[in-house]
Design an enzyme around this catalytic site. Structure first.
Site, PDB file in Angstrom:
ATOM      1  N   HIS A 238       0.834  -1.212   0.000  1.00 56.41           N
ATOM      2  CA  HIS A 238       0.000   0.000   0.000  1.00 56.41           C
ATOM      3  C   HIS A 238       0.870   1.263   0.000  1.00 56.41           C
ATOM      4  O   HIS A 238       0.918   1.975  -0.973  1.00 56.41           O
ATOM      5  CB  HIS A 238      -1.021   0.056   1.159  1.00 56.41           C
ATOM      6  CG  HIS A 238      -1.928  -1.119   1.191  1.00 56.41           C
ATOM      7  ND1 HIS A 238      -2.733  -1.444   0.130  1.00 56.41           N
ATOM      8  CD2 HIS A 238      -2.153  -2.086   2.141  1.00 56.41           C
ATOM      9  CE1 HIS A 238      -3.424  -2.542   0.420  1.00 56.41           C
ATOM     10  NE2 HIS A 238      -3.082  -2.958   1.627  1.00 56.41           N
ATOM     11  N   ASP A 289      -4.476  -7.970  -4.258  1.00 51.20           N
ATOM     12  CA  ASP A 289      -4.958  -7.784  -2.890  1.00 51.20           C
ATOM     13  C   ASP A 289      -6.273  -8.521  -2.631  1.00 51.20           C
ATOM     14  O   ASP A 289      -6.268  -9.729  -2.446  1.00 51.20           O
ATOM     15  CB  ASP A 289      -5.045  -6.279  -2.593  1.00 51.20           C
ATOM     16  CG  ASP A 289      -5.143  -5.967  -1.108  1.00 51.20           C
ATOM     17  OD1 ASP A 289      -5.249  -6.915  -0.319  1.00 51.20           O
ATOM     18  OD2 ASP A 289      -5.123  -4.788  -0.736  1.00 51.20           O
TER      19      ASP A 289
HETATM   20 ZN   LIG Z   1      -3.370  -6.988   2.242  1.00 52.94          ZN
END
Ligand SMILES: [Zn+2]
Length: 381
Positions: A238, A289
């Site tokens: 992220h 993800d």
């Molecule tokens: Zn994750």
């Protein structure tokens, strides 16, 4: 990077990699897209997480393997050859280990291999709900009592898959909220000694940054630098809410930021500062993800289009060599594979030259068209 097959029918490109996956979340597709609790102040990442925990609690070794196979089959058809599976469902729902402690990891590895993927099994360490807060009931099956329990499992997995060229085992402290600083230091030292990939969720949500500052006096990447975590084997997943000096710390270490653009949009995480990350020398890769949409081409394109949205400009970076499209493809393929501990992309993927999506495109602009106007539907393994 792009080559034409001898018969001129196919464009060939390095196979894609997705360095951050939670395959079981494929089972949630279509779910958690309505306002679940009318009395809630708002729906956000944290309320989505409640729905995700309910999905996680329902899994057993058979169902995690079955769902993972579906997720991985779709990835393979979308041109992916390498997946980094950030695997945190280790134990029974109440937290008691299975008799065979790695049965859940083994199920996920088997699923990847059965669908033709290489896998980095990133064994997650998880210990608490947050600073000073014990694990919640929905988190118990992710948790271990101490670092040694985590590392014993990593040792067992490394021994089991030693010599298998399709499997890498890595270490993954879940996040600064779920793992105390002293654990992170030990896990990083272990990964360092064994030259293993080290992946961690970093700065996905502002709240975890506030809590990290309250606990340690440092922002997450400042803390990770102090703990000796940053290296070319480190992958900050992220890296959404970094300040420029934190991006610089990643860049100085030649560490990766793994942007998971489609999921981050779905979860309302925020826009990463890709300009600071690129300027600092941080390496970029992408992750599927949550599997909310399986389009790894959209994920690698976002490494440029998110910067356009953030800055109001176009063609936001000049790559060290080649075109922006070549650099984006590199980040979505070879760089992602390296972030997972593999040496290369592990193969190629093909696009039909006569596909309608490429009609009217000049020869020298084909990769630009695939990256900026295409989707994974163009790709064939
Ligand atoms: Zn994750």
């Amino acid at each position: 990077m792009l080559s034409l097959s001898p018969d001129g029918r196919w464009l060939e490109l390095p196979a894609l990699a997705t360095a951050h996956s939670h395959a079981f979340q494929r089972g949630m597709r279509g779910a958690a897209q309505r306002n679940a609790d009318a009395s809630a102040a708002r729906e956000d990442f944290w309320s989505w997480r409640g729905a995700m925990y309910r999905a996680a609690l329902a899994l057993d070794p058979e169902s995690i393997e079955a769902i993972s196979r579906i997720a991985f089959r779709e990835l393979r058809r979308a041109g992916v050859r390498t997946v980094g599976e950030f695997h945190y469902i280790q134990h029974q729902p109440d937290g008691t280990p299975y008799d065979d402690r790695t049965v859940m990891s083994d199920a996920v590895v088997r699923a990847a291999k059965a669908e033709g993927l290489r896998i980095a099994l990133l064994r997650v360490a998880y210990h608490r709900a947050g600073p000073g807060r014990d694990a919640e009931p929905g988190q118990k099956r992710f948790c271990d009592p101490d670092v040694d329990a985590v590392l014993r499992d990593v040792d067992a997995l490394r021994a089991k898959y030693a010599g298998d060229p399709e499997v890498v085992v890595g270490v993954a402290p879940h996040s600064v909220r779920a793992v105390p600083p002293e654990w992170i230091r030990e896990l990083a030292a272990y990964a360092d000694a064994a030259s293993l990939p080290l992946h961690m969720h970093v700065a996905e949500q502002p709240r975890e940054i506030d809590e990290c500052v309250a606990e340690t006096g440092k922002r997450p990447v400042e803390l990770l630098a102090e703990l000796g975590v940053l290296s070319p084997r480190f992958v900050a997943v992220h890296a959404t809410h970094l300040l420029p000096h934190e991006a610089a710390l990643l860049g100085q270490a030649r560490a990766f930021a793994c942007v998971c653009a489609t999921t981050e949009a779905d979860l309302g995480d925020g826009l990463p500062d890709l300009g600071s990350l690129r300027a600092s020398g941080a390496r970029l890769c992408t992750g599927i993800d949550s599997h909310v949409i399986t389009d790894p081409v959209a994920d690698l394109r976002a490494l440029e289009t998110l910067a356009r949205l953030r800055t109001g400009t176009r063609v936001t970076f000049a790559p060290p060599s080649g075109t922006p499209a070549e650099q984006l493809w590199r980040e979505g393929s070879i760089e992602g594979a390296i972030a997972c501990g593999f040496a290369d992309a592990g193969g190629t993927v093909r696009v039909e030259r006569e596909h309608p999506a490429l009609a009217l495109v000049e020869e020298e602009l084909l990769l630009d068209a695939v990256v900026f106007s295409g989707s994974s539907a163009l790709l064939q393994a």
